[in-house]
Enzyme design. Structure first.
Site, mmCIF file in Angstrom:
data_model
loop_
_atom_site.group_PDB
_atom_site.id
_atom_site.type_symbol
_atom_site.label_atom_id
_atom_site.label_comp_id
_atom_site.label_asym_id
_atom_site.label_seq_id
_atom_site.Cartn_x
_atom_site.Cartn_y
_atom_site.Cartn_z
ATOM 1 N N HIS A 202 11.209 11.915 29.925
ATOM 2 C CA HIS A 202 11.201 10.790 29.098
ATOM 3 C C HIS A 202 12.424 11.246 27.995
ATOM 4 C CE1 HIS A 202 9.138 8.069 26.751
ATOM 5 N NE2 HIS A 202 9.518 8.720 25.537
ATOM 6 N N CYS A 203 13.081 10.240 27.475
ATOM 7 C CA CYS A 203 14.110 10.200 26.803
ATOM 8 C C CYS A 203 13.602 9.745 25.265
ATOM 9 C CB CYS A 203 15.304 9.421 27.047
ATOM 10 S SG CYS A 203 16.659 9.240 25.834
#
Length: 155
Positions: free
Chosen positions: A1-2
């Site tokens: 996840h960014c």
């Protein structure tokens, strides 16, 4: 996840994420060069900074250095993932289990940037894959129906 994009990074948006990191790195490096040139190499009287501007340039320089280092770290992590064919979690699992068996192959650049012209790799447009289901590693119902009807017609 960014956390920057507030999105998970997978096969369908890997190109966008890599380009985002490259653009951010280039922007930070360019801003750092501009600040450095104006701060250290400008010898004219019109280039002298007043008290507030000196502090602003110093703060922006620190922000650019931080952004450059942070983006470099994430970009190098992505490059290791592309070269090994393993995501961060898979690499952590291997490290935890003390296994070095890397059964994954490196990702093909066409599986990231698409099969279009190499110049389109630099632009943030959706890639065109030769086999979309193979890149995503699952089959869409439309493909299964199409292949099923092809095998029925061959009988």
């Amino acid at each position: 996840h960014c956390p920057w994009m507030n999105n998970c990074v997978g096969a369908a948006n890997l190109k966008s994420f890599v380009l985002f990191l490259c653009y951010t790195w280039i922007g930070s490096a360019l801003a750092l060069v501009i600040f450095g040139c104006n701060y250290f190499f400008c010898r004219e009287e019109s280039c002298e900074f007043s008290g507030v501007l000196v502090y602003l340039v110093r703060v922006m320089t620190l922000l650019c250095i931080g952004s450059l280092l942070f983006t470099s770290t994430i970009l190098s992590n992505m490059m290791v993932g592309i070269m090994t064919g393993l995501g961060t979690i898979d690499r952590m699992k291997q490290r935890l289990q003390s296994t070095t068996n890397n059964s994954e192959d490196p990702l093909e650049l066409e599986d990231i940037f698409g099969i279009g012209n190499y110049l389109t790799w630099l632009f943030p447009i959706d890639p065109i894959f030769s086999d979309y289901d193979d890149v995503l590693r699952y089959s869409m119902p439309q493909r299964l129906l199409r292949e099923g009807s092809d095998s029925i017609s061959e009988c």
